[in-house]
Design a protein around this motif. Structure first.
Motif, short mmCIF file in Angstrom:
data_model
loop_
_atom_site.label_atom_id
_atom_site.label_comp_id
_atom_site.label_asym_id
_atom_site.label_seq_id
_atom_site.Cartn_x
_atom_site.Cartn_y
_atom_site.Cartn_z
N LEU A 1 -11.04 17.78 -26.94
CA LEU A 1 -9.78 17.10 -26.10
C LEU A 1 -9.79 17.75 -24.87
CD1 LEU A 1 -7.36 15.16 -25.91
CD2 LEU A 1 -6.09 16.78 -26.87
N SER A 2 -10.05 19.06 -24.69
CA SER A 2 -9.89 19.70 -23.60
C SER A 2 -10.97 19.37 -22.77
CB SER A 2 -9.50 21.19 -23.67
OG SER A 2 -8.29 21.69 -24.46
N THR A 3 -12.10 19.20 -23.25
CA THR A 3 -13.22 18.83 -22.48
C THR A 3 -12.94 17.57 -21.88
OG1 THR A 3 -14.70 20.38 -23.87
CG2 THR A 3 -15.76 18.51 -22.57
N ARG A 4 -12.60 16.62 -22.71
CA ARG A 4 -12.37 15.18 -22.22
C ARG A 4 -11.52 15.15 -20.77
NH1 ARG A 4 -11.02 10.52 -26.20
NH2 ARG A 4 -11.09 8.81 -24.68
N VAL A 5 -10.39 16.03 -21.12
CA VAL A 5 -9.28 15.97 -19.94
C VAL A 5 -9.92 16.60 -18.83
CG1 VAL A 5 -7.05 16.87 -19.46
CG2 VAL A 5 -7.31 15.90 -21.54
N TYR A 6 -10.40 17.80 -18.74
CA TYR A 6 -10.89 18.41 -17.68
C TYR A 6 -12.03 17.85 -17.17
CZ TYR A 6 -7.60 22.57 -18.06
OH TYR A 6 -6.53 22.98 -18.10
N ARG A 7 -12.76 17.29 -18.07
CA ARG A 7 -14.14 16.68 -17.45
C ARG A 7 -13.69 15.50 -16.40
NH1 ARG A 7 -17.63 14.92 -21.78
NH2 ARG A 7 -18.31 17.02 -21.69
N GLY A 8 -12.62 14.72 -17.21
CA GLY A 8 -12.37 13.32 -16.55
C GLY A 8 -11.23 13.51 -15.41
N GLY A 9 -10.64 14.74 -15.23
CA GLY A 9 -9.40 14.68 -14.50
C GLY A 9 -8.28 14.35 -14.78
N GLY A 10 -8.12 14.22 -16.38
CA GLY A 10 -6.74 13.63 -16.94
C GLY A 10 -6.99 12.25 -17.47
N PHE A 11 -8.12 11.93 -18.06
CA PHE A 11 -8.27 10.81 -18.85
C PHE A 11 -8.51 9.52 -17.80
CE2 PHE A 11 -5.86 12.97 -22.33
CZ PHE A 11 -6.83 12.69 -23.28
N THR A 12 -9.01 10.11 -16.66
CA THR A 12 -9.70 8.99 -15.72
C THR A 12 -10.61 8.09 -16.53
OG1 THR A 12 -9.62 10.71 -14.29
CG2 THR A 12 -10.95 8.78 -13.72
N LYS A 13 -11.28 8.31 -17.13
CA LYS A 13 -12.37 7.04 -17.80
C LYS A 13 -11.31 6.32 -18.74
CE LYS A 13 -15.39 8.93 -20.77
NZ LYS A 13 -16.68 9.33 -21.40
N ASP A 14 -10.44 6.84 -19.29
CA ASP A 14 -9.73 6.04 -20.28
C ASP A 14 -8.94 5.03 -19.31
OD1 ASP A 14 -10.41 7.24 -22.59
OD2 ASP A 14 -8.73 8.74 -22.41
N TYR A 15 -8.33 5.27 -18.40
CA TYR A 15 -7.56 4.60 -17.55
C TYR A 15 -8.56 3.56 -16.89
CZ TYR A 15 -4.94 2.81 -13.52
OH TYR A 15 -4.30 2.23 -12.64
N VAL A 16 -9.83 3.90 -16.58
CA VAL A 16 -10.52 2.62 -15.93
C VAL A 16 -11.04 1.85 -17.01
CG1 VAL A 16 -13.00 2.28 -15.06
CG2 VAL A 16 -11.67 4.30 -14.29
N TYR A 17 -11.25 2.22 -18.13
CA TYR A 17 -11.52 1.17 -19.54
C TYR A 17 -10.48 0.51 -19.91
CZ TYR A 17 -15.93 3.95 -20.47
OH TYR A 17 -17.01 4.48 -20.48
N LEU A 18 -9.18 0.94 -19.75
CA LEU A 18 -8.14 0.46 -20.10
C LEU A 18 -7.57 -0.75 -19.08
CD1 LEU A 18 -5.95 3.01 -21.99
CD2 LEU A 18 -7.10 0.98 -23.02
N SER A 19 -7.90 -0.35 -17.91
CA SER A 19 -7.49 -1.21 -16.76
C SER A 19 -8.52 -2.59 -16.91
CB SER A 19 -8.13 -0.59 -15.40
OG SER A 19 -6.98 0.42 -15.06
N GLY A 20 -9.80 -2.11 -17.10
CA GLY A 20 -10.67 -3.28 -17.51
C GLY A 20 -10.40 -4.25 -18.50
N LEU A 21 -9.94 -3.68 -19.39
CA LEU A 21 -9.43 -4.46 -20.69
C LEU A 21 -8.24 -5.01 -20.43
CD1 LEU A 21 -9.58 -5.12 -23.69
CD2 LEU A 21 -8.46 -3.14 -24.30
#
Length: 118
Positions: free
Chosen positions: A33-53
């Motif tokens: 979880l920490s890797t995902r947060v720090y790599r993406g700058g705070g779930f950036t990838k999740d935001y992009v995916y959810l915006s597209g969805l």
């Protein structure tokens, strides 16, 4: 909690330990979880995916999306693809997923996640 730690300028290792000690996560889950947060700058990838969805679901509710199955293309290309289909320049998709025309009840988890993006 991990995003909050990152936003408060905590180092990666401290966030991992915080998730283990204070949140009760096992070591591997805390690291992942920490890797995902720090790599993406705070779930950036999740935001992009959810915006597209969210965008896709809005279009799906409003119109026929079967033209998206002609080939690779963005939602923004649908008017052009539909025009080309109407003029016979390109062929209609050969296969449409059986679930596409189904009326499926909205999943409350998806509804909650998408509501945060407004």
């Amino acid at each position: 909690m991990a995003v909050k730690e990152m936003l408060n300028s905590k180092p990666f290792g401290q966030t991992c330990r915080y998730l283990e000690d204070s949140c009760g996560m096992n070591r591997d889950a805390a690291f992942t979880l920490s890797t995902r947060v720090y790599r993406g700058g705070g779930f950036t990838k999740d935001y992009v995916y959810l915006s597209g969805l969210r965008g896709l679901l809005q279009v799906y509710k409003a119109t026929d999306t079967s033209s998206l199955y002609v080939g690779k293309g963005a939602i923004s290309c649908m008017p052009l693809v539909n025009d080309l289909l109407d003029r016979g320049v390109i062929n209609a998709p050969r296969r449409i997923p059986p679930a596409l025309p189904m009326d499926v009840p909205q999943d409350p988890v998806i509804k909650y996640l998408l509501s945060a993006l407004k």
